[in-house]
Design an enzyme around this catalytic site. Structure first.
Site, PDB file in Angstrom:
ATOM      1  N   HIS A   1      -7.102   9.770  -1.879  1.00 62.65           N
ATOM      2  CA  HIS A   1      -6.546   9.402  -0.494  1.00 62.65           C
ATOM      3  C   HIS A   1      -7.538  10.133   0.581  1.00 62.65           C
ATOM      4  CE1 HIS A   1      -2.169   9.721   1.248  1.00 62.65           C
ATOM      5  NE2 HIS A   1      -3.101   9.268   2.259  1.00 62.65           N
TER       6      HIS A   1
ATOM      7  N   LYS B   1      -2.454   6.279  -4.210  1.00 61.08           N
ATOM      8  CA  LYS B   1      -3.704   7.209  -3.638  1.00 61.08           C
ATOM      9  C   LYS B   1      -3.346   8.505  -4.329  1.00 61.08           C
ATOM     10  CE  LYS B   1      -3.597   4.852   0.556  1.00 61.08           C
ATOM     11  NZ  LYS B   1      -2.147   4.657   0.778  1.00 61.08           N
TER      12      LYS B   1
ATOM     13  N   ASP C   1       0.861  -1.218  -0.051  1.00 58.32           N
ATOM     14  CA  ASP C   1      -0.135   0.051   0.102  1.00 58.32           C
ATOM     15  C   ASP C   1       0.694   1.174   0.125  1.00 58.32           C
ATOM     16  OD1 ASP C   1      -2.699   1.165   0.593  1.00 58.32           O
ATOM     17  OD2 ASP C   1      -1.505   2.158   2.161  1.00 58.32           O
TER      18      ASP C   1
ATOM     19  N   TYR D   1       3.399   9.730  -0.316  1.00 60.32           N
ATOM     20  CA  TYR D   1       4.165   8.878   0.504  1.00 60.32           C
ATOM     21  C   TYR D   1       5.748   9.094  -0.458  1.00 60.32           C
ATOM     22  CZ  TYR D   1       0.653   6.096   2.583  1.00 60.32           C
ATOM     23  OH  TYR D   1      -0.657   6.014   3.095  1.00 60.32           O
TER      24      TYR D   1
END
Length: 275
Positions: free
Chosen positions: A109, A76, A46, A51
């Site tokens: 997200h 996301k 994930d 990120y």
């Protein structure tokens, strides 16, 4: 059938999703953890554009020797990139970073961009799915009202909602809504970010000769959620898979269920009430 590491959840999109995934939030150099995960049976990672590690995930998949078709990759699009055109561009950028020609699951997200932008973003994900770039689409941090606005707009129902979910923050209203509509629940922060000092959790862990982390992940699986435990340490990544040789009793599940603190139990960011 007993749960195993590869036990899939069948999504409404028609694709299977491994029930246990590796979370890589706040792990920019996630390559070692991802590689260890794939080498020890994980088939679900994930990630997210926010990120900053999509490229590292893609590299780990390529170098692991595991066929791409066997790995379930999630990303996301954050609210700063919401909107129809910008979301389509984000999808293409994610594909390039991962180095793959499709992404298994792509999520909105968060709901922090407002109703119109959320709906425009969802329409873009539907378009990207139709184009074959995304196999499954869903949302993250969505409350009932955000899910309802998709339904009221006559748009396709998300296949997944990824929310903060653990014994202290069980988001019962959202879970009930999703369960009633075939929306799979992914649980982020399932290990409560290492807050393992609760006496109930410690007692249950001692009873089953497991760590508190393993009890937390097993609770999530037994409740029908898809936990995404995160660790940057390869040894802990592997330890978090040791979940399939025990099953907690209904009484112990009920003890853990009773730890719920509602929204007050959220660890940090839980924008399910965003306007």
């Amino acid at each position: 059938m007993a749960l195993t590491l590869q036990s899939p959840v069948q999504l409404s999109s028609g694709y299977p999703m491994p029930a246990l995934g590796l979370g890589v939030y706040q792990n920019g150099d996630c390559f070692p953890a991802c590689l260890a995960a794939l080498q020890h049976g994980y088939r679900h990672i994930d990630s997210a554009r926010r990120y900053g590690n999509e490229a590292e995930v893609g590299r780990a998949v390529r170098e692991s020797g595991v066929p791409r078709s066997e790995v379930f990759i999630t990303s996301k699009v954050f609210h700063t990139e919401h909107g129809y055109k910008s979301t389509l561009e984000a999808v293409d950028s994610s594909l390039e970073r991962f180095g793959t020609d499709y992404i298994d699951l792509y999520l909105i997200h968060d709901p922090c961009s407002g109703k119109q932008m959320r709906l425009d973003t969802w329409r873009a994900l539907i378009e990207a799915q139709k184009a074959g770039k995304l196999r499954t689409i869903g949302v993250s941090n969505y409350g009932v009202k955000h899910l309802e606005e998709i339904r009221e707009a006559g748009l396709a129902t998300p296949s997944v909602n990824q929310i903060e979910l653990h014994p202290f923050c069980q988001q019962k209203e959202i879970v009930a809504y999703c369960n009633a509509r075939g929306i799979a629940i992914q649980a982020y922060s399932p290990l409560v970010r290492g807050r393992f000092d609760d006496p109930v959790l410690q007692d249950v862990a001692k009873k089953y000769n497991k760590t508190v982390a393993q009890v937390l992940a097993r609770w999530s699986l037994q409740r029908g959620f898809c936990p995404l435990p995160k660790s940057a340490q390869p040894a802990r990544v592997v330890s978090n898979t040791d979940l399939y040789d025990f099953e907690m009793s209904p009484e112990d599940i009920a003890r853990i269920d009773a730890l719920d603190q509602g929204k007050d139990g959220a660890l940090k960011w839980n924008p399910v009430d965003a306007e």
